[in-house]
Structures are given as C-alpha cells and as structure tokens.
Motif scaffolding. Structure first.
Motif, short mmCIF file in Angstrom:
data_model
loop_
_atom_site.label_atom_id
_atom_site.label_comp_id
_atom_site.label_asym_id
_atom_site.label_seq_id
_atom_site.Cartn_x
_atom_site.Cartn_y
_atom_site.Cartn_z
N GLU A 183 -2.17 11.75 2.73
CA GLU A 183 -2.63 10.50 2.11
C GLU A 183 -1.58 9.39 2.18
N GLU A 184 -0.45 9.70 2.74
CA GLU A 184 0.60 8.68 2.81
C GLU A 184 0.10 7.53 3.68
N CYS A 185 0.35 6.33 3.20
CA CYS A 185 -0.14 5.15 3.91
C CYS A 185 0.89 4.69 4.94
N ASN A 209 2.51 8.92 -10.43
CA ASN A 209 2.75 9.59 -9.15
C ASN A 209 1.37 9.84 -8.54
N ALA A 210 0.88 8.81 -7.83
CA ALA A 210 -0.48 8.91 -7.33
C ALA A 210 -0.62 8.09 -6.07
N SER A 211 -1.58 8.48 -5.26
CA SER A 211 -1.90 7.66 -4.11
C SER A 211 -2.64 6.44 -4.65
N ASP A 257 2.81 -2.66 -8.85
CA ASP A 257 3.29 -2.42 -7.49
C ASP A 257 2.70 -1.09 -7.02
N PRO A 258 1.72 -1.13 -6.11
CA PRO A 258 1.09 0.13 -5.67
C PRO A 258 1.97 0.95 -4.74
N PHE A 259 3.08 0.38 -4.24
CA PHE A 259 3.99 1.13 -3.35
C PHE A 259 5.40 1.00 -3.92
N ALA A 260 5.63 1.61 -5.06
CA ALA A 260 6.83 1.27 -5.82
C ALA A 260 8.13 1.81 -5.24
N GLY A 261 8.11 2.87 -4.44
CA GLY A 261 9.32 3.37 -3.77
C GLY A 261 10.46 3.62 -4.72
N GLY A 262 11.59 2.96 -4.45
CA GLY A 262 12.76 3.13 -5.31
C GLY A 262 12.63 2.39 -6.63
N GLY A 263 11.59 1.58 -6.80
CA GLY A 263 11.30 0.99 -8.12
C GLY A 263 11.82 -0.42 -8.35
N ALA A 264 12.29 -1.10 -7.28
CA ALA A 264 12.91 -2.41 -7.48
C ALA A 264 11.93 -3.44 -8.08
N ILE A 265 10.70 -3.44 -7.59
CA ILE A 265 9.76 -4.48 -8.07
C ILE A 265 9.36 -4.21 -9.53
N PRO A 266 8.93 -2.98 -9.87
CA PRO A 266 8.63 -2.73 -11.29
C PRO A 266 9.84 -2.97 -12.21
N TRP A 275 14.41 4.82 0.89
CA TRP A 275 14.50 4.02 2.11
C TRP A 275 13.81 2.68 1.98
N ALA A 276 14.37 1.69 2.70
CA ALA A 276 13.80 0.33 2.75
C ALA A 276 13.65 -0.28 1.37
N ARG A 277 14.71 -0.23 0.61
CA ARG A 277 14.65 -0.86 -0.70
C ARG A 277 14.69 -2.39 -0.56
N ASP A 291 3.58 5.55 -6.87
CA ASP A 291 4.01 6.03 -5.55
C ASP A 291 3.45 7.42 -5.36
N ILE A 292 3.00 7.65 -4.16
CA ILE A 292 2.40 8.95 -3.85
C ILE A 292 3.47 10.04 -3.82
N ASN A 293 4.70 9.63 -3.60
CA ASN A 293 5.76 10.60 -3.36
C ASN A 293 6.44 11.03 -4.67
N PRO A 294 6.49 12.33 -4.94
CA PRO A 294 7.08 12.80 -6.20
C PRO A 294 8.57 12.47 -6.32
N GLU A 328 -8.19 0.23 1.73
CA GLU A 328 -8.67 0.87 0.49
C GLU A 328 -7.84 0.40 -0.70
N ILE A 329 -6.54 0.37 -0.49
CA ILE A 329 -5.62 0.01 -1.59
C ILE A 329 -5.76 -1.47 -1.93
N PHE A 330 -5.81 -2.32 -0.91
CA PHE A 330 -5.97 -3.75 -1.17
C PHE A 330 -7.33 -4.04 -1.80
N ASP A 372 5.39 -4.06 -1.62
CA ASP A 372 6.13 -3.95 -0.36
C ASP A 372 5.62 -2.68 0.33
N PRO A 373 4.53 -2.80 1.07
CA PRO A 373 3.91 -1.59 1.64
C PRO A 373 4.77 -0.98 2.74
N PRO A 374 4.50 0.26 3.11
CA PRO A 374 5.26 0.87 4.20
C PRO A 374 5.11 0.04 5.47
C1 LIG Z 1 8.48 0.11 1.65
S1 LIG Z 1 8.46 1.40 0.49
C2 LIG Z 1 8.67 0.60 -1.02
C3 LIG Z 1 10.12 0.32 -1.29
C4 LIG Z 1 10.33 -0.37 -2.61
N1 LIG Z 1 9.81 -1.71 -2.62
C5 LIG Z 1 11.80 -0.39 -2.97
O1 LIG Z 1 12.38 -1.48 -3.07
O2 LIG Z 1 12.38 0.67 -3.14
C6 LIG Z 1 6.81 1.94 0.50
C7 LIG Z 1 6.48 3.07 -0.44
O3 LIG Z 1 5.09 3.33 -0.37
C8 LIG Z 1 4.86 4.69 -0.70
N2 LIG Z 1 3.50 5.08 -0.31
C9 LIG Z 1 3.06 5.42 0.91
N3 LIG Z 1 1.75 5.72 0.87
C10 LIG Z 1 1.35 5.56 -0.41
C11 LIG Z 1 0.10 5.72 -1.06
N4 LIG Z 1 -0.98 6.10 -0.40
N5 LIG Z 1 0.05 5.45 -2.38
C12 LIG Z 1 1.16 5.08 -3.05
N6 LIG Z 1 2.36 4.93 -2.48
C13 LIG Z 1 2.46 5.15 -1.17
C14 LIG Z 1 5.98 5.39 0.03
O4 LIG Z 1 6.20 6.68 -0.51
C15 LIG Z 1 7.14 4.42 -0.15
O5 LIG Z 1 7.92 4.77 -1.23
#
Ligand SMILES: C[S@@+](CC[C@H](N)C(=O)[O-])C[C@H]1O[C@@H](n2cnc3c(N)ncnc32)[C@H](O)[C@@H]1O
Length: 1012
Positions: free
Chosen positions: A673-675, A612-614, A229-238, A38-40, A252-255, A698-700, A632-634
């Motif tokens: 721990e999801e942000c 795969n870590a917070s 990218d600490p919130f890599a999601g679908g991986g577009a930025i990396p 979501w939200a790529r 990304d915290i999510n497996p 904390e993350i910043f 691209d944080p949540p």
């Molecule tokens: C807006 S999305 C990123 C989307 C990504 N830029 C893309 O294009 O697909 C934010 C991501 O942050 C992850 N996230 C939330 N809390 C987190 C945490 N504490 N540590 C690492 N990742 C986290 C979510 O699982 C989600 O995938």
C-alpha cells in the motif's frame, strides 16, 4: 467569497530558502538528529508553508477586517513596527526598489526577513554567514522555534484568521480578548500541575490537575484550525503545525516513521516537562546514580536539601535508564572492545573483508581495502604498508603519500603475492557460497590532535577475535529484488541479520536482553511506554552505527553509517565504532543526540496526533473538518521507504513490538500500500507508475473532501514523469493549482549522488475547482507561454537555475490547464498532463533562451543544445534551429567551429572543439559570447586561475553580466561530461571569482580553491 490565502499570492521565497538551506546543517536539538528518516523537509519551509496556508492575504478585498487589524496591531505597532518594516531596497534584486509598506508585505517580513547586515552585504555583493542571514525577529529562524513572543504573534494571527473566517462580524478587540483568555489559561494550568510535588504518583489530585491542563489545551485548540499531513514521515510538518498552535494530525503507513513522529512531535511536548520530587521519592527512584546525575550542572537540576527540581522529566528518565542499560551491557560484553596498552578505549576498529586468491597454488587471503590510506587529508596521510611473505600479507603503518600498487580494482583483485587476477565474479561467488572472512586492520583512537591509528596489539586481537556466544541473527529478508538500491544482496547478504559481524550481533543481543530486564521495572502506563520508546530509538541508533557496511572517509576521518543515501552497497572495508568509548559514535553519544532533542523540543505545549495508517480513508475525518493539508508526498520512485526502514523495523519489533503490538504485527514493514512507484513492489515500471498515481489520487480525493481551505504540496522530483503523476492526481481529485513556489531546500551539491532530486523543492497550493468546459490547446498554449515567461523572468531574478527553474514552471502551466474539463488539440485529441508539462518545460526553456544574450551564434548554440543536446544529427535537422529564431549561415557556424561536421552528421562543438585550437578566441569582449564562455571553461579546466580571473574581470565582473546567463543556460542543458563539470565549478565559485576580481586588480599566481 473567501479571501485567498497568503500562499496563493505571495511568499518570501528567498528568505525561506536561505533559512532552509541553513537548516540542513543544524544539528543539536534538530528533529533530524533523533532518528534517521529519509527526505526530511527543512523546518523553516514547513513552518512558513503551514503559516501561509492558514492566514489570508490582507490585501484581498474579502479579507476579514479583524485580520487586517490583527496585522496592524501585531506587526505594525510597538516593536513589530520596526522589526517587520518592509525593505527600503529589496536586497536581492539588482535595481533599487522599495518594498511597499503594506499589510501583505508586513506578513511576509514576519515570516522571514533578511537582517540589516545581510541586506547590506547582498547589495554590496558580499556573503553573510548562514546564521546571520535572517533577522532575529523572523518566525522561521531556527533560534525562534521556542521564542514565546514570536510564537504568540503567529498563533494569534492564525487564531484571528480562523475565527475571522467563521465569524466575519467579530471584531479584532473581541478576538484579541478571546485569544488572550484561552491562551493564557494554558501556562496557568501548567504552573499548578508542575509545581505539585511528587506528581509521578498518580493520585486523584494529580489526575485532576492533568485533566485541567488538558482541558485548557483543548479549549484553545478547539478554536484553532486543524492541519493534516497524510505523508508525515519524520514528522517535520506536524511538528511545525503543532508549534503554531494548530490541531495537528499526521499519518504514515510506515510503523518506523510512526514511532519517530511520536518521538518527535508528541512525547517531548507532552512529557518533557518539569517535575519536583521529594528527597525520599527521588532517592527511592534513582538511588546513588540519580544523585550523581543531579549534581551535574548541565541538566539544570536543583536540590535545596528537601526537594529535587528537574526541568525535563522525560529527558532525565531516558538518560537515567539508558545509562543503566549501558553499564550492564558493558559489564557483559565490554571485554570484546579492549583498551590499548595505555588504557585508552579505541573509538573505532577498521576492518577489511578478505578475498581468496583464485590461484590454487597461492590461495592468499587478501584484505580488499579500496585504498591503503587510513587518513588522507591535506595535512595528514597515514597508510597501511603491506609486507608480503610467500602468501601471507602483514602490514605496518607508514606516514606520507604511498606509491604502492593497489590490488582492489572495483572488486577485481590482483593478488599481491602471486600476481594472479581474481575476478569480481569469483569473489562474489566466494561471498555467496562461504562468506568472506574479515580481518582487523587497524585501531582508531581519539588523540589530543585528532584521530590516531595503530595496529591491533596481540592482546587486542586475542580478545576481539575470541569466539562469542552465537546469537540468532534477524532472519527477516533484505529487499532482494531492489538491486539498484541494495546491490549488497547480490553478494549473498539476504537477511537483515547478515549485515552485522558476530561480535556486533552478540553486542546488540546483550543490549536487547538488558533492555528486556529493564522493561520489567518500568510502569506499564503511557509515560513508562514513552520512556521505553526512546530506549528503543536509542538501540536503533546503536545498531545502525554498528553494521559491517559503514564507510570510513579517510579524507575527513569520519565514519558514515549505512542507509544515509537510502541504499546499501557492497563494501569490503568498514569501520566499526566502539559503543563503549564514550566518544563520537558510541552508545553514550547516540543517547546524547536523543537527550538534546528532548531538551530542545519540550517547550511547546501542543503535541501532534499521529496515525499509523495508509492515507486516503474517507472516514478518517468528517467532510470539510480539516482546515488545511500541508504535505510532502513520496517522490515517485526515488526512495523505497518501506524497504530501507526494514533495517529499523527488525530491531524495533524486538524492542517495541510488545508496547505497540498493532504497529508491529506484520513480519516486515507494509509494502503493497506504500504510495511509491517502486518497480519491484509492482512487477514492472508501468504497473508501478499506475499504482503510484492511483494511490496518490485516492489520497488527494479523500483530502479534497475533508479540507475546507488549501492543500499545499511540496515536491522535489525533477522528472516530468513524476510531476505528470502528481499533477494528474491533483486534477483527478477535482483540485487545481492556485499557487506555485520553488524554494531552495537542500545544500548545494549535497544531492549529487541522486540526480532525481532538485536542489529546490516546489510547493504548490491547491483548491477544489470547478472545471469550465472544453478548451483549445492553441489558446491554452498562449496563456501558458505568457505565464511561464513571466515566471521564468521572476525566478531567474531570484537565482533559480537549470532544471529547478524549468520544473518550477509546472505549477503555473497546470493552473491554466486545470480550469477546463478537457483541453483538445486542433485535431480533437485530448491533451494529456504529460504533453502539457513537456510544453511547459519547452516554454520555460524558450523564455530562458529569449533572455540569452548575444549574437546569433550564441543563440544558435543554446537553441540547438536545447533541442538536440550534444548528440549527432542529420544535416537537415540543423534547420530546426530556425525555430528559435536565429539567423545565421550554417557554413559560418562550421568555419567558426561551433558546429562540427563528420560526414553527413553534425554535432555541437564542445568547449575544447570550439576554442581549444585557437588560444585567442573568446578572450575579447567583441568575441562571440559562447566563445568567451568556452574560454572560461577551458581556463577553469586547466586550473589557469590567472586567465580565469582576467576573463571574469574584463568580460563579466557583475553578477548580471550576460556571460553568467549563458553559463546558467548551458548548466541547465548540457549532458554530464567535462563541459558540464567545468560549468558547475565556475558557477559554484562565481561569487568568489567576482569578489576576487574586485579585491585584486592584479591576480596572484596560485591555485583557486574551487568547490568540487
Ligand atoms: C517524502 S516522505 C515525508 C517526509 C516528511 N515530510 C519529513 O520531513 O520527514 C513521504 C512519506 O510518505 C509515507 N507514505 C508512503 N505511502 C503512504 C501511504 N499510502 N499512506 C501514508 N503514508 C505513506 C512514507 O512512508 C514516507 O514517510
């Protein structure tokens, strides 16, 4: 002192926006088509931001000479001289203005430049097809993602920028030579390895050549910057950072996200490479099926009698093994998806849940379709025609429009047999207590002229309804408390396994068992695990296309999977795709998307590294070892990633759990721990807000310690609260905003369902900052007002509007605020970020209002709207409008019907109230601007295109006519309702209206094709 990065100074935001919007409609080979997330973020914006975060501004006095030379040599000589020449006349401004030919502008043109055709069209007010908008030499153009020439330029510029920072004395010639040596060693090592026959056998020679290739890649990347990218999601930025040759990290915290990331930006780059097999080895591995596959030309496989040359080993293996599983699964469960009398495989089945009539004397089982149409397009209408006999309902198929009374009224059912009304509450209870039955309503086939519909034959019904072996349904819980996104839970669907029908569950279990059998025969090495990972991704795709909660869009005759909008609602009727039909929605089609991705992203030699870590671990990277962070944080509470992704987690745990035991150790995805600021994870809204802010800080905080250059953050939420949290976290982590850029990243109208999103996202560049001490809010306000005003003017000129425009000014405001330790009011109270952003929004609106043209009446209308909205106010409040500096008599406002008085209350007139009773108001150029605009709105509302075109032609034929500005202003401020709908409609058709005015002096009668 170091030079500023380009992102802190300039960015071609119009060009990036154009390609980013286009990116949303690109399908084949695009990262978003591998697996739902979501939200790529669009790839062009990611590539541009990474690049601009790494290269310095060449006009900065501290820019290393070597970098200036690099720009000169790479972008201002040879082919670059022509291609990256700045615009002769900036095409998207209304004046004739040449863009200076300097190094900064050349860099901008390298990132993205409008094509000659597009420039000419823009100047002439014409549109250009999205794919032709950017010049073929633009770095961010989709077609260039594998362009060796352009990527080499980008990588070399980044290399020189990075080395130039570390070694200011190094010359361009030295760095150019070093780059060439390191860079060219990679393809040489690749060639030697990939030319080796039968390299799948792990001989000493193979290991040695693999190590040599890895050493060449490492040697190059050791000299390149690192991006995280600490919130890599679908991986577009990396993915984009790796494409630019950087060491690219993503957490990304999510497996589920973690697997998608590896599947997107690690495995194809590592393993999607050519392989040569001897005939014997090939036959041993793939047998007859493989030989047949090799003959199919589209894979580009060649066979010279002795050796098979396969261009992409990974794509071939994934396809080969997937097809094996598919054939075996079909053998076992294919009978449940029977062919029709002509032997055709249906592409989908249309089902409806039934509700039982609450009248005990009737008790009819009534199928609860939301409408009787199967197809309802302008050219094709087919519907299920009900025939009632006592309490039995049967159907025939009819063509054309129907006039039958529907019986499902938002979940309340009027029984077609006895007329009794069964309320939604009773039906909900039936659903919770016994479950609703399902009835097969129609079969959907793919015919020569599009979709065809048929009633199920007796034989099809016999097989489809036949009892299937009961399988255990996944018992993992749905997010029961997340009612706003998962209303389905209140209907008694409590486990992830409940959202499938019996036959879907049986089919999916069979798929799993065939997958398990295969795992036995695949090597348990990294490559073998990679192949299995894609098979797991494939099974996810099959599962999501086969739930009982999809939606069939009769207007487009298209099937929509669940969770596309990060929610699952109760649906009474649903399409079920046939996984074995080989067409759209089938398992083969799902595989096709994966293969296309593998074939499109295998050219890059650099893979990203994922954890795969917070995020927020201060030990993850040493101090200042990352060059830049791009992320691209949540968006606050907009998406419950963990909750939604449990759908996939449930299946991945079963397919990939053994391969990645650490990632799938927990019963469901980690939530606490999801942000995000998701209420039900933290009890209440306040705790959720605090949790989000704490995690983000904390993350910043960790990032600030680990990064040596800029931290670029993309954000697409429009609420001040979400921005307050983000900005608080940035400031609390001792950083300040040094650049702020809005960019369109979504297709217009695509996000209507979720008003939390902007159509553009704002990227802020941040750096660690020293706070100067204390400041007085009044002084700070002055600075902010100036900055915001300039920003509003600039962004307005670039086409940003409404909420997007107001939000885009937040970055500027925070950058002023962030200079100080504390900003205080005259009373000595500390000013919060929330207050600051409210002030920034107000200043932006004020600046916009200053630009609102027209006489005091129009200014009054806009100013009042801005302050009070359309709601009722006391008479005294009218005085507030003086704040916006208009000078007009209240009484005249009343007689002009701009202000409607009811007793002691006043409210602003709607378009209907203002000009509805006087047909001539607003038709003349001398009328109030607001009256003209209201007249246009009523013409639009009544479908009176002749009048609308006449008004546009006579009042505002040019895009910079003041009426458009008033419309924009109203569009950004009016509440939901008819007036706003009209404005959105007019603005969406503005280009077309102006164009039509130019084309036809006298409009023809007919209907305008307004966008919705
Ligand atoms: C807006 S999305 C990123 C989307 C990504 N830029 C893309 O294009 O697909 C934010 C991501 O942050 C992850 N996230 C939330 N809390 C987190 C945490 N504490 N540590 C690492 N990742 C986290 C979510 O699982 C989600 O995938």
């Amino acid at each position: 002192m170091k030079a500023k990065k380009l992102i802190e100074v300039a960015l071609p935001i119009k060009e990036i926006s154009a390609e980013s919007v286009r990116d949303k409609s690109i399908r084949h080979g695009h990262i978003s088509t591998l697996h739902l997330w979501w939200a790529r973020r669009p790839l062009p914006v990611c590539r541009a931001i990474v690049f601009a975060s790494l290269v310095p501004d060449p006009l900065d006095e501290n820019c290393p000479d070597a970098f200036k030379y690099a720009v000169e040599m790479l972008l201002n000589t040879g082919l670059g001289k022509l291609h990256y020449k700045p615009y002769k006349d900036i095409p998207y401004t209304s004046i004739v203005d040449e863009m200076e030919d300097n190094h900064r502008n050349r860099l901008m043109m390298f990132i993205g430049k409008f094509s000659e055709t597009c420039q000419a069209n823009m100047i002439a007010g014409k549109s250009t097809p999205p794919k032709d908008q950017l010049d073929d030499w633009s770095l961010i153009k989709w077609e260039n993602k594998n362009n060796p020439q352009i990527l080499r330029i980008a990588r070399e510029l980044i290399f020189v920028a990075y080395q130039g920072d570390k070694r200011p004395d190094a010359t361009w010639e030295e760095l150019d030579a070093e780059f060439a040596k390191l860079y060219e060693a990679i393809p040489k090592a690749e060639k030697i390895l990939y030319e080796l026959k039968d390299r799948h056998i792990e001989t000493e020679k193979v290991k040695q050549l693999e190590a040599e290739l890895q050493a060449a890649i490492d040697a190059f990347q050791n000299e390149m910057p690192s991006v995280f990218d600490p919130f890599a999601g679908g991986g577009a930025i990396p993915l984009e950072a790796a494409r630019l040759g950087c060491r690219s990290y993503g957490n990304d915290i999510n497996p589920v996200a973690h697997i998608i990331e590896r599947g997107s930006a690690e495995f194809p780059q590592k393993y999607g490479k050519p392989i040569i097999y001897s005939k014997e080895e090939f036959e041993k591995l793939y047998g007859k099926v493989g030989e047949e596959m090799a003959k199919e030309t589209d894979r580009g496989i060649t066979f010279d009698g002795k050796t098979y040359r396969i261009p992409n080993r990974l794509a071939f293996d994934v396809e080969f093994y997937a097809k094996k599983i598919l054939a075996e699964t079909e053998k076992e469960v294919g009978y449940l998806y029977p062919v029709d009398e002509k032997g055709n495989k249906p592409i989908a089945y249309y089902w409806a849940r039934t509700a039982k009539c609450s009248n005990p004397a009737c008790g009819a089982e009534v199928p609860m379709m939301k409408s009787f149409y199967l197809a309802n397009t302008p050219k094709k209408k087919i519907y299920l025609n009900p025939e009632i006999e006592s309490n039995k309902i049967s159907f025939s198929l009819s063509k054309g429009k129907y006039y039958i009374k529907e019986w499902n009224h938002r979940g309340n059912m009027t029984c077609p047999c006895c007329g009794n009304v069964t309320s939604i509450d009773i039906i909900k209870r039936q659903s919770r207590e016994e479950g609703l039955k399902m009835r097969l309503m129609a079969i959907i086939n793919d015919g020569d002229n599009g979709k065809e519909y048929a009633l199920p034959t007796k034989e099809q019904q016999r097989l489809i309804y036949s009892e299937v072996p009961q399988q255990e349904r996944p018992k993992e819980l749905l997010p029961l408390k997340y009612i706003q996104a998962f209303p389905v839970c209140s209907w008694g669907f409590e486990h992830w396994g409940d959202i499938f029908s019996d036959r879907q569950i049986y089919m999916l279990h069979t798929w799993l068992s065939k997958y398990y059998e295969l795992t036995e025969s695949i090597s348990n090495n990294d490559y073998g695990r990679t192949v299995l990972t894609y098979l797991g991704i494939w099974i996810d795709r099959i599962a999501i296309a086969n739930t009982s909660f999809g939606v069939y869009h009769t207007g487009r005759e298209k099937l929509e999977r669940i969770l596309g909008r990060q929610s699952i609602s109760m649906t009474f009727d649903f399409p079920e795709s046939n996984p074995f039909c080989g067409k759209s929605g089938s398992a083969e089609n799902q595989l096709d998307w994966i293969i296309r991705y593998l074939e499109s992203e295998n050219k890059n030699e650099f893979s990203a590294i994922f954890a795969n870590a917070s995020s927020g671990d201060k030990l993850q990277f040493d101090r200042k070892t990352l060059t830049a962070v791009v992320t691209d944080p949540p968006y606050y509470d907009a998406i419950g990633y963990a909750d939604c992704s449990d759908f996939f987690y449930v299946w991945m745990k079963r397919t990939l759990g053994n391969l990645y035991p650490m990632n799938f150790a927990t019963p469901q995805t980690p939530k606490s721990e999801e942000c995000t600021a998701i209420k039900h994870h933290q009890d209440n809204e306040e705790k959720a807000r605090k949790h989000f802010e704490k995690k983000l800080t904390e993350i910043f905080d960790a990032i600030e310690a680990q990064t040596s250059e800029v931290v670029s953050i993309m954000y697409a939420h429009q609420s001040t609260q979400a921005w307050t949290t983000l900005c608080n976290s940035i400031l609390d982590a001792r950083m300040n905003i040094t650049g702020s850029w809005p960019m369109d990243t979504e297709m217009q109208g695509a996000l209507k369902t979720d008003m939390a999103f902007l159509e553009s996202s704002v990227t802020v560049a941040c750096r660690p900052s020293e706070r100067k001490g204390y400041a007085d809010f009044d002084e700070v306000k002055h600075d902010i007002r100036q900055l915001v005003k300039a920003e509003v003017e600039k962004l307005y000129g670039l086409g940003f509007r409404g909420a997007d425009l107001l939000t885009a000014c937040f970055g500027q405001a925070v950058s002023v605020f962030g200079h100080y330790k504390l900003v205080e009011t005259a009373e000595g109270d500390p000013v919060s970020v929330g207050q600051l952003l409210e002030f920034a929004r107000e200043s932006a609106a004020q600046a916009l209002l200053e630009g609102v043209p027209g006489e005091p009446q129009t200014k009054f209308y806009c100013g009042w709207l801005q302050m009070n909205g359309m709601s009722e106010c006391d008479f005294d409040d009218v005085n507030k409008y003086t704040r916006v500096g208009v000078n007009v008599e209240i009484r005249s406002l009343q007689s002009d019907k701009l202000l409607i008085t009811e007793g002691s209350k006043q409210h602003l007139a709607t378009a209907e109230e203002h000009v509805g009773s006087n047909q001539s108001w607003g038709t003349q150029p001398t009328d109030y601007m607001i009256s003209q605009v209201h007249r246009m709105m009523l013409a639009y509302r009544g479908g009176n295109q002749v009048l609308l075109l006449k008004l546009v032609r006579e009042l505002c034929p040019q895009s910079d006519a003041p009426q458009w500005r008033v419309l924009d202003f109203l569009g950004g401020h009016l509440p939901e309702g008819k007036d706003l709908t009209d404005i959105k409609g007019i603005l969406a058709s503005a280009e077309m209206l102006r164009q039509k005015c130019k084309e036809t002096a006298i409009p023809k009668v007919g209907t305008l094709d307004f966008e919705e």
